[in-house]
Write an enzyme that holds these catalytic residues in place. Structure first.
Site, short mmCIF file in Angstrom:
data_model
loop_
_atom_site.label_atom_id
_atom_site.label_comp_id
_atom_site.label_asym_id
_atom_site.label_seq_id
_atom_site.Cartn_x
_atom_site.Cartn_y
_atom_site.Cartn_z
N THR A 58 -15.57 -34.98 -2.91
CA THR A 58 -14.98 -34.48 -1.67
C THR A 58 -13.51 -34.85 -1.62
O THR A 58 -13.06 -35.76 -2.32
CB THR A 58 -15.59 -35.17 -0.43
OG1 THR A 58 -15.42 -36.58 -0.57
CG2 THR A 58 -17.04 -34.81 -0.24
N ASP A 59 -12.78 -34.18 -0.75
CA ASP A 59 -11.54 -34.78 -0.29
C ASP A 59 -11.97 -35.89 0.66
O ASP A 59 -13.14 -36.01 1.02
CB ASP A 59 -10.65 -33.75 0.42
CG ASP A 59 -9.21 -34.24 0.49
OD1 ASP A 59 -9.00 -35.47 0.39
OD2 ASP A 59 -8.29 -33.42 0.64
N TRP A 60 -11.01 -36.72 1.07
CA TRP A 60 -11.39 -37.90 1.86
C TRP A 60 -11.83 -37.48 3.27
O TRP A 60 -11.02 -37.16 4.13
CB TRP A 60 -10.24 -38.90 1.88
CG TRP A 60 -10.34 -39.91 0.75
CD1 TRP A 60 -10.26 -41.27 0.88
CD2 TRP A 60 -10.55 -39.67 -0.65
NE1 TRP A 60 -10.43 -41.87 -0.35
CE2 TRP A 60 -10.62 -40.91 -1.30
CE3 TRP A 60 -10.75 -38.53 -1.43
CZ2 TRP A 60 -10.83 -41.06 -2.68
CZ3 TRP A 60 -10.96 -38.66 -2.80
CH2 TRP A 60 -11.00 -39.90 -3.40
N GLY A 61 -13.13 -37.41 3.44
CA GLY A 61 -13.65 -37.01 4.74
C GLY A 61 -13.93 -35.53 4.82
O GLY A 61 -13.89 -34.96 5.91
N SER A 62 -14.24 -34.88 3.71
CA SER A 62 -14.48 -33.44 3.81
C SER A 62 -15.96 -33.07 3.72
O SER A 62 -16.30 -31.91 3.69
CB SER A 62 -13.67 -32.67 2.75
OG SER A 62 -14.16 -32.92 1.46
#
Ligand code: BGC
Length: 734
Positions: free
Chosen positions: A264-268
């Site tokens: 993921t992207d950070w928090g996706s």
């Protein structure tokens, strides 16, 4: 003596017997095929151990499997250098004293070099530093397409053209990964704006997706062999891209056969079922910091943590989904932290500095040069006024996740002082911004009027003015998390330039940015350079180009429009950019960048691929090796180029292709080949461009596949998308 003999004998027996009888587990045995090692490791892991491996344990790491000696995986941003360290659970800088790096120029600059060989050196150097710093994954490169000049992160990407980005991204990845460090190409996909990035659903045609937005990722996977891919925050077809069945299962892992880790992207990540089923392997940065949720470890709250475990235990999700993720994560371990043959890396070496400087020197683009304003040889002027905050501001900081703690950053002012002597330079700031910060704009605290007044005074008394302006990686000025609000220069720079020009007409502007800006003063300035966030060596590179030690050879990796509305995304109004907060409709479809300007006959201010030089080049007559080809052939185009000017320099020969009678509308031309050529003064060289006929294809959405139609094709040898020097026609037979 007897004891010594006994000890020796014992050693001997062990030395011979141990290797014979002690069986190394398959997963630790380097001589075994990786796929067997993966299966062996997997078969030894408990359900809980597997779950632990597919989500974060800290901001930038995952735990591995300590019981089996499978190490933690450590990651770091970002595309342009190895970022400083963070505390375990949140975004506070850890304040280590040994985490500074070489700051390489931002990727817009790398793209502007049009030099894939440099891209390899860049990746290799960056990977060495990442390896030395104990990183297993470097979170870059970024290859989202430049669609609008307002997008906050364009500076981290490689411009508007899918072919240029594809050619440049492959050697970068190979260079990084030679170090046993995974590159992580990001942000997959359609993250072409920062505004509303966490929610926005991108509505785009299959053609545009395939022809414009996917190719650089495809090249990263299929040619670069990238080991990790990061999903984007936004959605596509209503589903978040980081766990999107079409994008990941069907395209990335299916069609392209990606065998690495999808993170993921950070928090996706937003949903356990989707994350489990739709191809996500590793969840990072979900909005919990390990401290505030009141549970022993809030990382357990991640979608791929306890909720996933419980669903498997309840039989709601099959364990094979988890196993598939762990196979990929283990494969990444065998390629990186369990690869005992990987080199040890190096940090802050002279070679790293040399790469950073070379990329910076080759990326600067000369856009205007009236009466040979540049180069400014030492001795030409007695009093040089250097005006503008960007001559001194630290531009390796800010911008969001690509921020760096550079061991050193030479400012343009320092470079110019070194070149022309302190006695010949007078500096004035002219305008001021505040310090960069994430998600907010900080005021500068300096008095704008007095800054202007003293800059005008300085300009008045000078023989020449060099104005260093542009954007600066502050919030909304080339920074992650939001877009710019207009194409105008911020901090009153246009007004300031106006006042300077009233007292001194001998002005050259050096714009530093990762985006196009409007230039109402363009006709009145004598010289203009588009420069970038150049990293550690910014000042030396800038001074060497301005001073004429190096002839500029950078080419624009994006078109600069005359007005914002002339850009493809903005032409169609708010629906097409920035959207309504829920959806954004890519009405420009396949006509992005020069494809738009050229097909719609909208003149750009400066076209894609454009850049002047201090020397001059002449082209001979171009030849193709045949006049008719089959679909599997490669067209060979040859042309002789001569440096007929007064200085050594480099020319970038560009090849654009146009199909004459396509069954679907196509852009009037598309870049399909380029080569940068270094020529000494007076030297001539033949350039050969090899273009596989397959590259003439377009994505036929009626058949959902790429097709090359038998037809006549024009091959245009050009120095920019608008300056075609010669055209050769070829036929592709059925
Ligand atoms: C960015 C990524 C970055 C990650 C980790 C995110 O906000 O979008 O590009 O790699 O943070 O810092």
């Amino acid at each position: 003596m007897k004891e010594k003999i006994n000890a020796l004998l014992a050693l001997l027996v062990w030395g011979v017997a141990f290797p014979l009888f002690a069986q190394l587990p398959v997963y630790l045995d380097d001589s075994m095929p990786v796929e067997e090692r993966i299966e062996d490791a997997l078969s030894r892991m408990t359900l809980e151990e597997k779950i632990a491996m597919c989500h974060a344990q800290s901001k930038f790491s995952t735990p591995g499997c300590p019981r089996l000696g499978i190490p933690e995986i450590w990651m770091s941003d970002g595309p342009h250098g190895v970022r400083m360290e963070f505390v375990w659970d949140d975004w506070t800088h850890a304040r280590w004293t040994n985490d500074s790096c070489t700051a390489y120029p931002a990727l817009t600059c790398l793209a502007a070099t049009f030099n894939p060989e440099l891209s390899y050196r860049y990746g290799k150097a960056l990977g060495e530093e990442a390896r030395y710093r104990g990183k297993d994954i470097i979170l870059g490169p970024g290859v989202n397409i430049y669609r609008t000049p307002l997008s906050g992160r364009n500076f981290e990407y490689m411009g508007e053209d899918p072919f240029l980005s594809s050619v440049m991204v492959v050697p970068y990845i190979q260079g990084v990964q030679e170090n046993g460090v995974a590159a992580c190409v990001k942000h997959f996909v359609l993250n072409n704006q920062e505004k509303y990035r966490n929610e926005i659903n991108v509505v785009v045609s299959d053609r545009a997706l395939n022809e414009i937005y996917l190719p650089a990722f495809k090249a990263a996977v299929m040619q670069g062999g990238v080991w990790a891919v990061m999903g984007s925050y936004n959605r596509y077809k209503g589903t978040y891209c980081s766990h999107n069945d079409t994008l990941i299962n069907r395209i990335l892992k299916g069609d392209w056969k990606f065998d690495g880790v999808m993170l993921t992207d950070w928090g996706s990540a937003h949903d356990t079922d989707e994350a489990a089923r739709n191809g996500l392997d590793l969840e990072m940065g979900t909005w919990t910091n390990g401290l505030t949720w009141g549970l022993s470890s809030a990382y357990d709250q991640y979608y791929l943590a306890r909720p996933f475990l419980e669903k498997i235990k309840r039989g709601e999700l099959p364990e094979r989904l988890l196993d598939e993720k762990i196979r990929r994560i283990l494969r990444l371990c065998f390629r990186t932290n369990m690869n005992r043959a990987r080199p040890f890396g190096r940090k802050l070496t002279d070679e790293h500095t040399a790469v950073a400087r070379k990329v910076a020197e080759e990326g600067i683009v000369l856009l205007k040069n009236e009466n040979e304003f540049f180069p400014i040889q030492p001795g030409r002027y007695k009093k040089i006024a250097v005006i503008g905050e960007n001559a001194v501001k630290k531009l390796t900081e800010g911008g969001g996740s690509s921020e760096l703690k550079a061991r050193r950053e030479v400012s343009p002012l320092q470079g110019l002082i070194e070149k022309y002597g302190k006695e010949n330079i007078v500096y004035s700031m002219g305008y001021a911004s505040g310090a960069p910060d994430y998600n907010r704009e900080l005021p500068s605290g300096l008095d704008a009027d007095s800054l202007v007044a003293s800059a005008v005074e300085v300009a008045k008394g000078a023989d020449v003015v060099l104005f260093f302006g542009g954007l600066n990686k502050n919030f909304r000025q080339d920074c992650e998390g939001d877009d710019r609000e207009s194409m105008d220069l911020p901090y009153g720079q246009n007004e300031l330039l106006d006042k300077i020009l009233q007292v001194n007409p001998n002005v050259g502007v050096i714009l530093i940015s990762g985006n196009a800006v409007s230039m109402p003063w363009l006709d009145r300035v004598k010289g203009l350079m588009q420069s970038w966030y150049l990293g550690s060596e910014a000042g030396w590179a800038t001074a060497r180009v301005i001073g004429g030690e190096v002839s500029p050879s950078g080419r624009l990796p994006f078109s600069i429009p005359r007005r914002l509305e002339d850009n493809s995304a903005h032409y169609f109004g708010a629906r097409s950019y920035p959207g309504d907060g829920k959806n954004v409709y890519y009405c420009d479809d396949i006509l992005v960048g020069y494809r738009w300007h050229d097909t719609r006959h909208i003149d750009p201010l400066f076209p894609f691929g454009y850049g002047l030089s201090y020397t001059r080049f002449e082209y001979g007559k171009a030849h193709v090796d045949r006049s008719a080809y089959a679909c599997c052939d490669t067209v060979q185009v040859e042309v002789e180029v001569a440096n007929v000017g007064d200085m050594d320099g480099a020319e970038t020969v560009q090849l654009y292709v146009s199909q004459q009678n396509p069954s679907l509308p196509r852009p009037v031309k598309e870049l399909k080949g380029f080569q940068k050529l270094f020529l000494r003064k007076g030297e001539k060289k033949w350039v050969t461009l090899n273009v596989p006929v397959q590259d003439f294809a377009f994505y036929d959405d009626r058949q959902a596949r790429w097709v090359v139609e038998p037809d006549r094709y024009k091959l245009q040898i050009a120095t920019s998308s608008r300056d075609v020097r010669q055209t050769v026609e070829v036929v592709v037979n059925p």
